[in-house]
Design a protein around this motif. Structure first.
Motif, PDB file in Angstrom:
ATOM      1  N   GLY A  44       0.804  -1.206   0.000  1.00  0.00           N
ATOM      2  CA  GLY A  44       0.000   0.000   0.000  1.00  0.00           C
ATOM      3  C   GLY A  44       0.836   1.255   0.000  1.00  0.00           C
ATOM      4  N   PRO A  45       0.188   2.421  -0.186  1.00  0.00           N
ATOM      5  CA  PRO A  45       0.882   3.699  -0.220  1.00  0.00           C
ATOM      6  C   PRO A  45       1.236   4.184   1.172  1.00  0.00           C
ATOM      7  CG  PRO A  45      -1.471   4.047  -0.442  1.00  0.00           C
ATOM      8  CD  PRO A  45      -1.248   2.545  -0.416  1.00  0.00           C
ATOM      9  N   ALA A  46       2.167   5.118   1.242  1.00  0.00           N
ATOM     10  CA  ALA A  46       2.509   5.769   2.504  1.00  0.00           C
ATOM     11  C   ALA A  46       1.910   7.165   2.471  1.00  0.00           C
ATOM     12  CB  ALA A  46       4.023   5.833   2.674  1.00  0.00           C
ATOM     13  N   SER A  47       0.804   7.366   3.132  1.00  0.00           N
ATOM     14  CA  SER A  47       0.089   8.632   3.090  1.00  0.00           C
ATOM     15  C   SER A  47       0.560   9.548   4.199  1.00  0.00           C
ATOM     16  CB  SER A  47      -1.416   8.372   3.240  1.00  0.00           C
ATOM     17  OG  SER A  47      -2.124   9.570   3.424  1.00  0.00           O
ATOM     18  N   THR A  48       0.361  10.853   4.043  1.00  0.00           N
ATOM     19  CA  THR A  48       0.685  11.810   5.090  1.00  0.00           C
ATOM     20  C   THR A  48      -0.558  12.549   5.556  1.00  0.00           C
ATOM     21  OG1 THR A  48       1.231  13.480   3.423  1.00  0.00           O
ATOM     22  CG2 THR A  48       3.045  12.159   4.282  1.00  0.00           C
ATOM     23  N   SER A  49      -1.741  12.025   5.273  1.00  0.00           N
ATOM     24  CA  SER A  49      -2.977  12.684   5.684  1.00  0.00           C
ATOM     25  C   SER A  49      -3.574  11.955   6.878  1.00  0.00           C
ATOM     26  CB  SER A  49      -3.970  12.710   4.515  1.00  0.00           C
ATOM     27  OG  SER A  49      -4.206  11.412   4.037  1.00  0.00           O
ATOM     28  N   PRO A  99      -3.099  10.883  15.347  1.00  0.00           N
ATOM     29  CA  PRO A  99      -2.483   9.571  15.573  1.00  0.00           C
ATOM     30  C   PRO A  99      -1.876   8.990  14.299  1.00  0.00           C
ATOM     31  CG  PRO A  99      -4.833   9.325  15.324  1.00  0.00           C
ATOM     32  CD  PRO A  99      -4.569  10.808  15.306  1.00  0.00           C
ATOM     33  N   LEU A 100      -0.991   8.049  14.485  1.00  0.00           N
ATOM     34  CA  LEU A 100      -0.576   7.212  13.367  1.00  0.00           C
ATOM     35  C   LEU A 100      -1.738   6.311  12.990  1.00  0.00           C
ATOM     36  CD1 LEU A 100       2.935   5.978  14.600  1.00  0.00           C
ATOM     37  CD2 LEU A 100       2.418   8.007  13.243  1.00  0.00           C
ATOM     38  N   ALA A 101      -1.923   6.041  11.710  1.00  0.00           N
ATOM     39  CA  ALA A 101      -3.002   5.162  11.258  1.00  0.00           C
ATOM     40  C   ALA A 101      -2.427   4.138  10.291  1.00  0.00           C
ATOM     41  CB  ALA A 101      -4.113   5.967  10.580  1.00  0.00           C
ATOM     42  N   ILE A 102      -2.688   2.866  10.566  1.00  0.00           N
ATOM     43  CA  ILE A 102      -2.193   1.771   9.730  1.00  0.00           C
ATOM     44  C   ILE A 102      -3.352   0.823   9.433  1.00  0.00           C
ATOM     45  CG2 ILE A 102      -0.681  -0.251   9.639  1.00  0.00           C
ATOM     46  CD1 ILE A 102       1.286   1.252  11.386  1.00  0.00           C
ATOM     47  N   THR A 103      -3.491   0.452   8.178  1.00  0.00           N
ATOM     48  CA  THR A 103      -4.557  -0.452   7.756  1.00  0.00           C
ATOM     49  C   THR A 103      -3.960  -1.633   6.997  1.00  0.00           C
ATOM     50  OG1 THR A 103      -6.000   1.481   7.484  1.00  0.00           O
ATOM     51  CG2 THR A 103      -6.766  -0.586   6.560  1.00  0.00           C
ATOM     52  N   PHE A 104      -4.449  -2.825   7.299  1.00  0.00           N
ATOM     53  CA  PHE A 104      -3.959  -4.012   6.610  1.00  0.00           C
ATOM     54  C   PHE A 104      -5.031  -5.095   6.652  1.00  0.00           C
ATOM     55  CE2 PHE A 104      -2.830  -4.463  11.018  1.00  0.00           C
ATOM     56  CZ  PHE A 104      -3.031  -5.805  11.310  1.00  0.00           C
ATOM     57  N   ALA A 105      -4.855  -6.092   5.794  1.00  0.00           N
ATOM     58  CA  ALA A 105      -5.771  -7.235   5.746  1.00  0.00           C
ATOM     59  C   ALA A 105      -5.027  -8.475   6.205  1.00  0.00           C
ATOM     60  CB  ALA A 105      -6.286  -7.440   4.328  1.00  0.00           C
ATOM     61  N   PHE A 117      -0.582  -5.407   3.319  1.00  0.00           N
ATOM     62  CA  PHE A 117      -0.563  -4.054   3.857  1.00  0.00           C
ATOM     63  C   PHE A 117      -1.480  -3.155   3.027  1.00  0.00           C
ATOM     64  CE2 PHE A 117       1.473  -1.213   6.771  1.00  0.00           C
ATOM     65  CZ  PHE A 117       1.394   0.042   6.180  1.00  0.00           C
ATOM     66  N   GLY A 118      -2.184  -2.262   3.702  1.00  0.00           N
ATOM     67  CA  GLY A 118      -3.051  -1.317   3.011  1.00  0.00           C
ATOM     68  C   GLY A 118      -2.417   0.046   2.872  1.00  0.00           C
ATOM     69  N   ALA A 119      -2.305   0.778   3.978  1.00  0.00           N
ATOM     70  CA  ALA A 119      -1.721   2.118   3.934  1.00  0.00           C
ATOM     71  C   ALA A 119      -1.313   2.539   5.328  1.00  0.00           C
ATOM     72  CB  ALA A 119      -2.712   3.125   3.351  1.00  0.00           C
ATOM     73  N   MET A 120      -0.393   3.499   5.376  1.00  0.00           N
ATOM     74  CA  MET A 120      -0.030   4.154   6.625  1.00  0.00           C
ATOM     75  C   MET A 120      -0.241   5.637   6.441  1.00  0.00           C
ATOM     76  SD  MET A 120       3.556   4.208   8.738  1.00  0.00           S
ATOM     77  CE  MET A 120       3.769   5.401  10.059  1.00  0.00           C
ATOM     78  N   ALA A 121      -0.890   6.262   7.416  1.00  0.00           N
ATOM     79  CA  ALA A 121      -1.134   7.704   7.369  1.00  0.00           C
ATOM     80  C   ALA A 121      -0.546   8.342   8.611  1.00  0.00           C
ATOM     81  CB  ALA A 121      -2.632   7.991   7.280  1.00  0.00           C
ATOM     82  N   ILE A 134       9.271  15.872  11.655  1.00  0.00           N
ATOM     83  CA  ILE A 134       9.485  14.546  11.078  1.00  0.00           C
ATOM     84  C   ILE A 134       8.125  13.902  10.847  1.00  0.00           C
ATOM     85  CG2 ILE A 134      11.740  14.266  12.165  1.00  0.00           C
ATOM     86  CD1 ILE A 134      10.382  12.287  14.127  1.00  0.00           C
ATOM     87  N   THR A 135       8.038  13.119   9.795  1.00  0.00           N
ATOM     88  CA  THR A 135       6.799  12.410   9.462  1.00  0.00           C
ATOM     89  C   THR A 135       7.098  10.922   9.308  1.00  0.00           C
ATOM     90  OG1 THR A 135       5.996  14.338   8.240  1.00  0.00           O
ATOM     91  CG2 THR A 135       4.843  12.257   7.880  1.00  0.00           C
ATOM     92  N   PRO A 136       6.517  10.062  10.153  1.00  0.00           N
ATOM     93  CA  PRO A 136       6.726   8.625   9.986  1.00  0.00           C
ATOM     94  C   PRO A 136       6.144   8.148   8.652  1.00  0.00           C
ATOM     95  CG  PRO A 136       5.821   9.129  12.159  1.00  0.00           C
ATOM     96  CD  PRO A 136       5.699  10.371  11.339  1.00  0.00           C
ATOM     97  N   ARG A 137       6.878   7.256   7.986  1.00  0.00           N
ATOM     98  CA  ARG A 137       6.440   6.691   6.717  1.00  0.00           C
ATOM     99  C   ARG A 137       6.673   5.180   6.716  1.00  0.00           C
ATOM    100  NH1 ARG A 137       5.970   9.691   1.970  1.00  0.00           N
ATOM    101  NH2 ARG A 137       5.895  11.938   2.266  1.00  0.00           N
TER     102      ARG A 137
END
Length: 251
Positions: A44-49, A99-105, A117-121, A134-137
């Motif tokens: 998945g993509p690494a989002s910053t939103s 918060p950090l947000a992580i999505t996965f199946a 893995f889906g995405a991390m925001a 700093i921005t976690p990715r």
């Protein structure tokens, strides 16, 4: 060198040679980790939103599940986490409103546990006393299957932003990320049964942090100011996590 003084001095020094610095930064900009297939790898993509309201919208599509996966036997997990992060001299808080947000199946294929893995925001986290954030990715690898030794593993990089800092500047890189091996600090507690929502605590204070990457001529100055690379035992992450789970037939 004081953190704030070092960063501000470096910014002023680079101002005189911005053209050369920009060219060097462009050449050194790291690329995102190539996606992998199979257990433990994400695509998945690494989002910053980052926002707690993303819910299940970043779940991998059923078509992204591994060949042979039965969506009826798979579920999506949407996690948010808040807490504290220490990387060398950087000490930042991940606040409740960002918060950090992580999505996965996760599910099984032929009886074998698999994940996608889906995405991390995430949103930028201000480094106190400096003009930096700093921005976690997502760093290209995750394994959220728990066992007796750990709650899960996750690779991260940390984008650095601030005056004079070139795009692509980060702590760690796709080739040399920060590897977290998260241990459980608070056992899971059920918040709601439908949809299933649980909370738990995780931490890791054993990981190392590599030096900066893609920062051009500012890199050595940032490494000195941020005390990078930082050896194992000098860093830490402590998070309170909340995970919502939903079967694919309900997503």
């Amino acid at each position: 060198m004081a953190l704030s003084a070092g960063v501000l001095a470096a910014t002023a020094t680079l101002g005189a040679g911005a053209g050369a610095g920009a060219g060097a930064a462009a050449a050194a900009t790291p690329t995102q980790a190539d996606p992998h297939s199979g257990p433990g790898y994400g695509s998945g993509p690494a989002s910053t939103s980052g926002t707690r309201d993303r819910g299940f919208e970043d779940c991998p599509a059923p078509s992204e599940l591994p060949p042979g996966a039965d969506p009826a036997r798979w579920r999506c997990e949407a996690m948010t986490a808040v807490g504290r992060l220490t990387l060398g001299r950087v000490d930042v808080e991940v606040p409740a409103d960002r918060p950090l947000a992580i999505t996965f199946a996760e599910g099984t294929v032929d009886g074998e546990f698999r994940q996608v893995f889906g995405a991390m925001a995430a949103t930028p986290l201000r480094v106190r006393g400096t003009p930096l954030s700093i921005t976690p990715r997502y760093g290209g690898y995750s394994d959220f299957e728990s066992n007796d030794e750990r709650r899960g593993e996750l690779d991260l990089t940390f984008r650095i932003a601030g005056p004079g800092v070139p795009p692509g500047c980060s702590m760690g890189s796709a080739a040399d990320p920060v590897r977290l091996v998260l241990l459980e600090t608070d056992p899971p507690k059920v918040v709601t049964p439908d949809p299933l929502v649980v909370t738990f605590g995780v931490a890791d204070n054993r990981f190392a942090v590599p030096g900066t990457s893609g920062c051009g001529p500012l890199g050595p100055v940032l490494d000195r100011a941020l005390r990078l690379p930082s050896p194992a035992g000098a860093n830490g992450i402590d998070l309170d996590a909340r995970v919502a789970m939903r079967a694919y037939g309900e997503v």
